[in-house]
Design an enzyme around this catalytic site. Structure first.
Site, mmCIF file in Angstrom:
data_model
loop_
_atom_site.group_PDB
_atom_site.id
_atom_site.type_symbol
_atom_site.label_atom_id
_atom_site.label_comp_id
_atom_site.label_asym_id
_atom_site.label_seq_id
_atom_site.Cartn_x
_atom_site.Cartn_y
_atom_site.Cartn_z
ATOM 1 N N ASN A 110 0.821 -1.217 0.000
ATOM 2 C CA ASN A 110 0.000 0.000 0.000
ATOM 3 C C ASN A 110 0.854 1.266 0.000
ATOM 4 O O ASN A 110 0.590 2.200 -0.754
ATOM 5 C CB ASN A 110 -0.947 0.005 1.206
ATOM 6 C CG ASN A 110 -1.944 -1.138 1.147
ATOM 7 O OD1 ASN A 110 -2.013 -1.847 0.143
ATOM 8 N ND2 ASN A 110 -2.701 -1.334 2.219
ATOM 9 N N HIS A 156 -18.696 36.728 -29.794
ATOM 10 C CA HIS A 156 -19.823 35.977 -30.388
ATOM 11 C C HIS A 156 -19.480 35.459 -31.782
ATOM 12 O O HIS A 156 -20.359 35.286 -32.623
ATOM 13 C CB HIS A 156 -21.086 36.845 -30.477
ATOM 14 C CG HIS A 156 -21.400 37.598 -29.225
ATOM 15 N ND1 HIS A 156 -22.134 37.056 -28.198
ATOM 16 C CD2 HIS A 156 -21.036 38.844 -28.817
ATOM 17 C CE1 HIS A 156 -22.232 37.955 -27.210
ATOM 18 N NE2 HIS A 156 -21.560 39.028 -27.572
ATOM 19 N N SER A 277 -8.445 13.537 -48.321
ATOM 20 C CA SER A 277 -9.672 12.744 -48.310
ATOM 21 C C SER A 277 -9.511 11.601 -49.294
ATOM 22 O O SER A 277 -8.852 11.739 -50.323
ATOM 23 C CB SER A 277 -10.856 13.636 -48.705
ATOM 24 O OG SER A 277 -11.883 12.860 -49.278
ATOM 25 N N LYS A 283 -9.384 18.067 -51.120
ATOM 26 C CA LYS A 283 -9.414 18.294 -49.676
ATOM 27 C C LYS A 283 -8.043 18.294 -49.016
ATOM 28 O O LYS A 283 -7.185 17.487 -49.326
ATOM 29 C CB LYS A 283 -10.259 17.215 -49.008
ATOM 30 C CG LYS A 283 -11.733 17.388 -49.211
ATOM 31 C CD LYS A 283 -12.271 18.572 -48.430
ATOM 32 C CE LYS A 283 -13.550 18.236 -47.735
ATOM 33 N NZ LYS A 283 -13.547 17.835 -46.441
ATOM 34 N N GLU A 290 -8.330 18.741 -35.180
ATOM 35 C CA GLU A 290 -9.591 18.093 -34.793
ATOM 36 C C GLU A 290 -9.352 16.986 -33.761
ATOM 37 O O GLU A 290 -10.114 16.819 -32.803
ATOM 38 C CB GLU A 290 -10.283 17.517 -36.027
ATOM 39 C CG GLU A 290 -10.832 18.606 -36.940
ATOM 40 C CD GLU A 290 -11.319 18.074 -38.289
ATOM 41 O OE1 GLU A 290 -11.421 16.847 -38.456
ATOM 42 O OE2 GLU A 290 -11.580 18.902 -39.168
ATOM 43 N N TYR A 317 -6.498 2.159 2.617
ATOM 44 C CA TYR A 317 -6.388 1.630 1.253
ATOM 45 C C TYR A 317 -7.569 0.711 0.930
ATOM 46 O O TYR A 317 -8.029 -0.067 1.762
ATOM 47 C CB TYR A 317 -5.077 0.848 1.081
ATOM 48 C CG TYR A 317 -4.963 0.230 -0.308
ATOM 49 C CD1 TYR A 317 -4.463 0.967 -1.371
ATOM 50 C CD2 TYR A 317 -5.414 -1.071 -0.570
ATOM 51 C CE1 TYR A 317 -4.401 0.430 -2.652
ATOM 52 C CE2 TYR A 317 -5.362 -1.622 -1.838
ATOM 53 C CZ TYR A 317 -4.853 -0.864 -2.875
ATOM 54 O OH TYR A 317 -4.790 -1.391 -4.143
ATOM 55 N N GLN A 322 -6.635 0.954 -7.289
ATOM 56 C CA GLN A 322 -5.846 0.435 -8.415
ATOM 57 C C GLN A 322 -6.339 1.034 -9.744
ATOM 58 O O GLN A 322 -5.609 1.093 -10.715
ATOM 59 C CB GLN A 322 -5.968 -1.102 -8.445
ATOM 60 C CG GLN A 322 -5.177 -1.767 -9.534
ATOM 61 C CD GLN A 322 -5.089 -3.268 -9.326
ATOM 62 O OE1 GLN A 322 -4.368 -3.722 -8.436
ATOM 63 N NE2 GLN A 322 -5.813 -4.037 -10.103
#
Ligand code: ARG
Length: 476
Positions: A110, A156, A277, A283, A290, A317, A322
């Site tokens: 522990n 905004h 792509s 693309k 992302e 403990y 764990q």
């Protein structure tokens, strides 16, 4: 199955139970810390006369040889051991014989696992900090290069007032700087040694916990043995700090994704950091940004998971704990990868300065400055606001910018306008007149950049080695 606790049992553990209980598949990650902790422990045991010097030397040599062999791949960590602690102890006994059985004197798994996890985390806190520092260096360089790159500032997600790219990036500099401060705070609070707490109630051996703590680079020993084996606060704090880092990275990624879109075209992500792509040949996608944004959820998940795991655990403990490991390891690795990739992407990204400047010009970002012009000529702000509102409406009608209106058009709405209105609402003037500290004007920005440079030179890896200011923080 190799277990440390067979004596009391009359039959073998069911295989499914064994598998469910075992942690070696993930706690092998801290084999180095486990051995380091054991070396400190036996060094202290010998100093206290609990082991002989010969026994200490044999154990230390054995542990060192295990470390070397694991590192060079000749000794494989395999699933036949319940956890990394059993693996090390069993191998030690195999190598040096019965003396190896004395390693675990005055210790429990522990306090051992509490120590290992703390040592591991302590290194990772510093490793994350080093990566953040590298990112701050990249950001500061971009700031220096772009104190006169004009762009719209948004509220905004609508164009609001003109700023510079240096100023916009500077906002993130502050966020990541605070993240480093959080890491340094965590380090200072967590850097106390739990070893010697035993299973929960200390031990009857005359251990010198101050000495073990010192050997392992801690400020001192923890002050309550029950807390020592059941405290995972530092992990919660670390995961909260990692979550905040991810939140900052994710916001920045979101902006880069917007800036990289066909509509904005403010930036071009380097080919090395984009993907294509499989079907659309034209693309070039911002996948890295992302993915960093997406992985944020995973790190938040780790924080929620450990908070939930800990909430109902009675002292001291319990095996639930764990569960602290896999998710923490995953979060640390995820965040380190994200910072490194983000840094590379930011350093290689091209900023389209003309597009940014045009966008600021064409979005009425100087409307506040036109109102301020009127105020400076004696018009009350609320009236000025309304006059400029009418100017904007007129421009929208004609599809032009405030800068493109003739003086006659201006004067037909308010006779207060003079020829100097054009200078007053030029992008450069709008930005440069903002000279208070923290604002985007060049002089203010240069001052901040100088200050940040000094900060980066001074705080090399955070104050890792410094003693806590109020002595033992546990006492405070
Ligand atoms: N694998 C355990 C953990 O990670 C080690 C401590 C085991 N202690 C015990 N009392 N079963 O928490």
């Amino acid at each position: 199955m190799a277990q440390l606790w067979g004596g009391r049992f009359t039959k073998e553990t069911d295989q499914l139970v064994y598998n469910f209980n075992a942690s070696i598949s993930f706690d092998q990650k801290f084999y180095k810390q486990d051995i380091e902790g054991s070396i400190a422990h036996v060094t202290m045991l010998a100093k206290q006369g609990i082991l002989t010097e010969q026994e200490r030397d044999d154990i230390v040599d054995g542990l060192k040889s295990i470390l070397t062999d694991v590192e060079n791949g000749t000794l494989k960590i395999t699933g036949e051991y319940e956890d990394i602690h059993s693996f090390v102890e069993a191998n030690l006994i195999r190598r040096i014989g019965d003396t190896g059985k004395k390693l675990h004197t005055g210790r429990s798994r522990n306090d051992q696992v509490a120590l290992d996890m703390r040592l591991y985390t302590r290194e990772e806190v510093q490793a994350v900090d080093v990566l953040l520092k590298g990112l701050l260096q990249t950001l500061l360089k971009l700031m220096e290069e772009n104190i006169d790159t004009y762009m719209p500032g948004f509220t905004h997600l609508q164009k609001a007032q003109p700023v510079t790219l240096a100023h916009h990036i500077g906002a993130y500099f502050e966020m990541f700087k605070r993240d480093r401060q959080r890491l340094s705070d965590i380090y200072r609070r967590m850097n106390y040694c739990p070893l010697g707490a035993g299973a929960l109630a200390g031990t009857t051996y005359p251990l010198d916990r101050e000495y073990t703590a010192k050997l392992l680079g801690f400020y001192g020993p923890t002050l309550n043995s029950m807390d020592s084996v059941s405290d995972r606060d530092y992990l919660i704090e670390f995961l909260a700090a990692l979550s905040t880092i991810m939140m900052h990275l994710s916001r920045f990624c979101e902006e880069i994704i917007i800036w990289n879109s066909n509509e904005y075209r403010f930036v071009e992500i380097d080919d090395g950091y984009s993907t294509g792509s499989s079907i659309m040949p034209q693309k070039k996608n911002p996948d890295i940004a992302e993915l960093v944004r997406g992985k944020t959820g995973r790190v938040y998940g780790a924080l929620m998971s450990i908070l939930t795991t800990m909430k109902g655990i009675p002292l001291a403990y319990n095996k639930d704990m764990q569960e602290d490991k896999e998710l923490t390891f995953d979060a640390i690795d995820t965040v380190k990868g994200c910072i490194a990739l983000f840094d590379g992407m930011a350093a290689t990204m091209k900023f389209r300065k003309e597009v940014m400047e045009d966008s600021a010009k064409n979005g009425f970002t100087n409307a506040t400055d036109a109102a301020d012009y009127l105020v400076n000529h004696g018009v009350a702000f609320r009236d000025a606001h309304s006059i400029v509102g009418r100017l904007v409406l007129h421009c929208i009608d004609k599809g032009i910018a405030l800068d493109d209106m003739s003086l006659e058009e201006y004067r037909s709405i308010s006779p207060v306008f003079e020829e100097d209105i054009y200078e007053a609402i030029s992008l450069r003037t709008c930005v440069e007149k903002r000279t208070t500290i923290g604002a985007p004007g060049q002089e203010a920005m240069k001052q901040v950049i100088d200050e940040e440079k000094k900060y980066l030179e001074a705080a090399i890896f955070g104050p890792w080695s410094a003693e806590p200011q109020n002595g033992r923080e546990n006492d405070a």
